[in-house]
Design a protein around this motif. Structure first.
Motif, mmCIF file in Angstrom:
data_model
loop_
_atom_site.group_PDB
_atom_site.id
_atom_site.type_symbol
_atom_site.label_atom_id
_atom_site.label_comp_id
_atom_site.label_asym_id
_atom_site.label_seq_id
_atom_site.Cartn_x
_atom_site.Cartn_y
_atom_site.Cartn_z
ATOM 1 N N GLY A 19 -12.436 -12.149 0.282
ATOM 2 C CA GLY A 19 -12.887 -13.378 0.932
ATOM 3 C C GLY A 19 -14.285 -13.197 1.494
ATOM 4 N N SER A 21 -17.309 -13.836 0.383
ATOM 5 C CA SER A 21 -18.469 -14.553 -0.152
ATOM 6 C C SER A 21 -19.145 -15.448 0.871
ATOM 7 C CB SER A 21 -18.067 -15.379 -1.385
ATOM 8 O OG SER A 21 -17.192 -16.418 -1.013
ATOM 9 N N GLY A 23 -19.392 -16.802 5.423
ATOM 10 C CA GLY A 23 -18.918 -16.841 6.802
ATOM 11 C C GLY A 23 -18.777 -15.486 7.474
ATOM 12 N N ILE A 24 -17.730 -15.376 8.261
ATOM 13 C CA ILE A 24 -17.489 -14.163 9.042
ATOM 14 C C ILE A 24 -17.361 -12.944 8.139
ATOM 15 C CG2 ILE A 24 -15.726 -13.003 10.460
ATOM 16 C CD1 ILE A 24 -15.194 -15.714 11.784
ATOM 17 N N ASN A 25 -16.647 -13.118 7.022
ATOM 18 C CA ASN A 25 -16.390 -11.955 6.147
ATOM 19 C C ASN A 25 -17.682 -11.446 5.515
ATOM 20 O OD1 ASN A 25 -13.647 -12.409 6.675
ATOM 21 N ND2 ASN A 25 -13.514 -13.866 4.982
ATOM 22 N N ARG A 48 -20.305 -18.241 -5.851
ATOM 23 C CA ARG A 48 -20.396 -17.851 -4.438
ATOM 24 C C ARG A 48 -20.383 -16.328 -4.301
ATOM 25 N NH1 ARG A 48 -18.852 -21.102 -0.231
ATOM 26 N NH2 ARG A 48 -17.144 -19.758 0.411
ATOM 27 N N ALA A 68 -11.749 -13.303 -7.726
ATOM 28 C CA ALA A 68 -10.284 -13.124 -7.695
ATOM 29 C C ALA A 68 -9.708 -14.066 -6.648
ATOM 30 C CB ALA A 68 -9.919 -11.688 -7.337
ATOM 31 N N ASP A 69 -8.565 -14.625 -6.966
ATOM 32 C CA ASP A 69 -7.829 -15.440 -6.001
ATOM 33 C C ASP A 69 -6.797 -14.520 -5.354
ATOM 34 O OD1 ASP A 69 -5.970 -17.182 -4.739
ATOM 35 O OD2 ASP A 69 -6.567 -18.817 -6.076
ATOM 36 N N ARG A 71 -4.195 -15.015 -3.961
ATOM 37 C CA ARG A 71 -2.797 -15.406 -4.190
ATOM 38 C C ARG A 71 -2.261 -14.804 -5.484
ATOM 39 N NH1 ARG A 71 -4.176 -21.720 -3.098
ATOM 40 N NH2 ARG A 71 -6.059 -21.007 -4.156
ATOM 41 N N ALA A 97 -9.794 -13.391 3.455
ATOM 42 C CA ALA A 97 -9.713 -14.695 2.777
ATOM 43 C C ALA A 97 -8.752 -15.599 3.548
ATOM 44 C CB ALA A 97 -9.226 -14.524 1.339
ATOM 45 N N LYS A 164 -1.010 -16.441 10.316
ATOM 46 C CA LYS A 164 -1.772 -15.395 11.009
ATOM 47 C C LYS A 164 -0.865 -14.546 11.916
ATOM 48 C CE LYS A 164 -6.118 -16.208 9.540
ATOM 49 N NZ LYS A 164 -6.970 -15.276 8.811
ATOM 50 N N PRO A 190 -11.091 -12.980 15.666
ATOM 51 C CA PRO A 190 -12.360 -13.563 16.125
ATOM 52 C C PRO A 190 -12.084 -14.780 16.997
ATOM 53 C CG PRO A 190 -12.289 -13.341 13.701
ATOM 54 C CD PRO A 190 -10.900 -13.158 14.207
ATOM 55 N N PRO A 192 -14.146 -18.355 18.651
ATOM 56 C CA PRO A 192 -14.964 -19.363 17.957
ATOM 57 C C PRO A 192 -16.307 -18.749 17.551
ATOM 58 C CG PRO A 192 -14.890 -19.808 20.327
ATOM 59 C CD PRO A 192 -13.947 -18.672 20.085
ATOM 60 N N GLU A 197 -17.451 -22.078 8.475
ATOM 61 C CA GLU A 197 -16.628 -23.150 7.915
ATOM 62 C C GLU A 197 -15.417 -23.403 8.820
ATOM 63 O OE1 GLU A 197 -17.365 -25.036 5.416
ATOM 64 O OE2 GLU A 197 -15.455 -26.129 5.484
ATOM 65 N N GLY A 198 -14.854 -22.328 9.348
ATOM 66 C CA GLY A 198 -13.675 -22.466 10.212
ATOM 67 C C GLY A 198 -13.953 -23.382 11.393
ATOM 68 N N MET A 199 -15.049 -23.140 12.098
ATOM 69 C CA MET A 199 -15.351 -23.967 13.269
ATOM 70 C C MET A 199 -15.821 -25.354 12.855
ATOM 71 S SD MET A 199 -14.165 -22.411 15.732
ATOM 72 C CE MET A 199 -14.585 -23.576 17.019
HETATM 73 P P1 NAP Z 1 -15.103 -19.210 5.204
HETATM 74 O O1 NAP Z 1 -16.595 -19.029 5.197
HETATM 75 O O2 NAP Z 1 -14.550 -20.438 4.538
HETATM 76 O O3 NAP Z 1 -14.446 -17.894 4.586
HETATM 77 C C1 NAP Z 1 -13.298 -17.903 3.779
HETATM 78 C C2 NAP Z 1 -13.571 -17.054 2.567
HETATM 79 O O4 NAP Z 1 -12.358 -16.865 1.863
HETATM 80 C C3 NAP Z 1 -14.573 -17.675 1.592
HETATM 81 O O5 NAP Z 1 -15.440 -16.657 1.162
HETATM 82 C C4 NAP Z 1 -13.706 -18.166 0.414
HETATM 83 O O6 NAP Z 1 -14.465 -18.100 -0.798
HETATM 84 C C5 NAP Z 1 -12.566 -17.143 0.493
HETATM 85 N N1 NAP Z 1 -11.304 -17.653 -0.032
HETATM 86 C C6 NAP Z 1 -10.625 -18.783 0.293
HETATM 87 N N2 NAP Z 1 -9.490 -18.876 -0.406
HETATM 88 C C7 NAP Z 1 -9.439 -17.783 -1.180
HETATM 89 C C8 NAP Z 1 -8.494 -17.293 -2.115
HETATM 90 N N3 NAP Z 1 -7.387 -17.973 -2.400
HETATM 91 N N4 NAP Z 1 -8.754 -16.109 -2.756
HETATM 92 C C9 NAP Z 1 -9.888 -15.420 -2.492
HETATM 93 N N5 NAP Z 1 -10.806 -15.813 -1.588
HETATM 94 C C10 NAP Z 1 -10.575 -16.987 -0.960
HETATM 95 O O7 NAP Z 1 -14.516 -19.236 6.686
HETATM 96 P P2 NAP Z 1 -14.776 -18.465 8.079
HETATM 97 O O8 NAP Z 1 -14.689 -19.500 9.123
HETATM 98 O O9 NAP Z 1 -15.941 -17.567 8.039
HETATM 99 O O10 NAP Z 1 -13.415 -17.583 8.180
HETATM 100 C C11 NAP Z 1 -13.349 -16.241 7.753
HETATM 101 C C12 NAP Z 1 -12.140 -15.553 8.359
HETATM 102 O O11 NAP Z 1 -12.253 -15.536 9.795
HETATM 103 C C13 NAP Z 1 -10.809 -16.213 8.045
HETATM 104 O O12 NAP Z 1 -9.835 -15.201 7.868
HETATM 105 C C14 NAP Z 1 -10.518 -17.014 9.301
HETATM 106 O O13 NAP Z 1 -9.143 -17.245 9.477
HETATM 107 C C15 NAP Z 1 -11.068 -16.075 10.359
HETATM 108 N N6 NAP Z 1 -11.422 -16.725 11.632
HETATM 109 C C16 NAP Z 1 -12.485 -17.577 11.697
HETATM 110 C C17 NAP Z 1 -12.873 -18.109 12.924
HETATM 111 C C18 NAP Z 1 -14.110 -18.954 13.045
HETATM 112 O O14 NAP Z 1 -14.597 -19.178 14.166
HETATM 113 N N7 NAP Z 1 -14.669 -19.411 11.965
HETATM 114 C C19 NAP Z 1 -12.143 -17.811 14.087
HETATM 115 C C20 NAP Z 1 -11.023 -16.989 13.973
HETATM 116 C C21 NAP Z 1 -10.676 -16.434 12.751
HETATM 117 P P3 NAP Z 1 -14.094 -18.967 -2.126
HETATM 118 O O15 NAP Z 1 -14.127 -20.389 -1.727
HETATM 119 O O16 NAP Z 1 -15.140 -18.569 -3.128
HETATM 120 O O17 NAP Z 1 -12.743 -18.500 -2.544
#
Ligand code: NAP
Ligand code: COA
Length: 277
Positions: A19, A21, A23-25, A48, A68-69, A71, A97, A164, A190, A192, A197-199
């Motif tokens: 995951g 590609s 945001g946080i990851n 991506r 890769a997905d 799932r 992811a 989660k 994490p 906020p 994308e999450g926020m």
């Molecule tokens: P994000 O940018 O949407 O990150 C999600 C990533 O997962 C994307 O790179 C997406 O890429 C990938 N993904 C989604 N479905 C997938 C699948 N089926 N197989 C493989 N990859 C998949 O969101 P983010 O807000 O940074 O969140 C990242 C992590 O932090 C998540 O685990 C989230 O729960 C956690 N988190 C976020 C926050 C926050 O403030 N944002 C707070 C607490 C926890 P593709 O679309 O290319 O698959």
């Protein structure tokens, strides 16, 4: 130990971020990249992934990526195998992811609930289960990216709350089973985090962002880098006796009390405070 170079401890390590590609990851990957680690990422969309590889290279990494997905177990296994062939055994395996949308339980189909559980929870199992074979053992570490929903039953988040919470328990179970095999397993929660994308999904308006900031004891959003620093620490020799930990990196947002209750409590406190001085 009189001094320790945390950044140098990551140099040359192979970090794989599922995951990764955006945001946080991706932010975590970039922190490791700036420290001289090799960073591999996977996610569903090849374009991506390619963009993330470029960003990681710009941050200094010998980067690699594949689609890769999470799932799909066979896809996960194949991408991890290819990453190992390209960059060597994996020292730090990160599962981040996730999918999210805001909907009441009664507004979710069974498939909607299952979709998020499959990405967040089963995806994390798939990454850990398939990844174990490709880890450098002993010494590797696994880090799951969890969320505050694991700790509190947020409304309109039944799918994420359940998934989660499962991620946290899975991480602790793996810590118990894999500790004797030389692999530490921890999770980061994490708070906020800005520019994600999450926020964007959870707090789309300025009024909601203000509430999220003010409901956090440190009164601000965190940054992607701050989550990366926590991962850097958990993967380092400084954390060699830490396994099974669920580490909030959230400005105190998960703590109970006025900090979580936002504007209304804060105003009540401000009114009462002069009397208490
Ligand atoms: P994000 O940018 O949407 O990150 C999600 C990533 O997962 C994307 O790179 C997406 O890429 C990938 N993904 C989604 N479905 C997938 C699948 N089926 N197989 C493989 N990859 C998949 O969101 P983010 O807000 O940074 O969140 C990242 C992590 O932090 C998540 O685990 C989230 O729960 C956690 N988190 C976020 C926050 C926050 O403030 N944002 C707070 C607490 C926890 P593709 O679309 O290319 O698959
Ligand atoms: N409210 C209610 N149900 C919703 C919904 C919403 N806002 N969004 C999607 N769903 C339902 C769909 O209707 C479908 O159910 P159905 O078959 O009964 O109609 C189910 O969820 C799956 O949707 P689909 O679009 O086919 O899933 P997908 O696998 O293509 O995408 C998501 C997964 C829905 C999680 C998508 O938002 C996504 O790809 N998210 C990744 C990025 C992200 O969420 N980042 C934040 C991480 S914290």
């Amino acid at each position: 130990m009189t001094s320790f170079d945390l950044a140098a401890s990551a140099r040359g390590k192979h970090v794989f971020v599922a995951g990764g590609s955006s945001g946080i990851n991706l932010g975590i990957g970039e922190v490791f990249a700036r420290c001289g680690a090799k960073v591999s990422v996977c996610s569903r969309k090849a374009d991506r992934v390619a963009a993330a590889v470029k960003a990681l290279e710009a941050a200094g990494a010998e980067a690699w990526g594949g689609a890769a997905d999470v799932r799909n177990y066979a896809e996960v296994e194949a991408v991890l195998k290819s990453a190992k062939e390209a960059r060597g055994p994996i020292d730090v395996l990160i599962s981040g992811a996730a999918g999210n949308f805001v909907a009441p339980a009664l507004g979710m189909s069974s498939n909607a609930f299952r979709t998020v559980v499959e990405i967040d929870l089963i995806g994390t199992f798939n990454v850990a289960r398939a990844g174990f074979e490709f880890l450098r053992k002993p010494g590797a570490s696994f880090i799951a990216i969890s969320a505050p929903q694991a700790l509190h039953p947020y409304a309109y988040q039944a799918h994420v709350n359940a998934a989660k919470a499962g991620v946290d328990m899975l991480t602790k179970t793996l810590a118990v089973e894999w500790g004797p095999l030389g692999v530490r397993c921890n999770a980061i929660i994490p708070g906020p985090i800005a520019d994600t994308e999450g926020m964007a999904r959870l707090a789309p308006t300025e009024a909601e962002r203000k509430l999220a900031r003010e409901g956090t004891p440190l009164q601000r959003y965190g940054s992607k880098d701050e989550i990366g620093y926590a991962a850097l620490f958990l993967a380092s020799p400084l954390a060699e006796y830490i396994t099974g930990a669920i580490l909030p990196v959230d400005g105190g947002a998960v703590l109970p009390g006025p900090g979580r209750l936002g504007d209304a409590m804060k105003q009540a406190y401000e009114k009462a405070a002069p009397r208490n001085r």
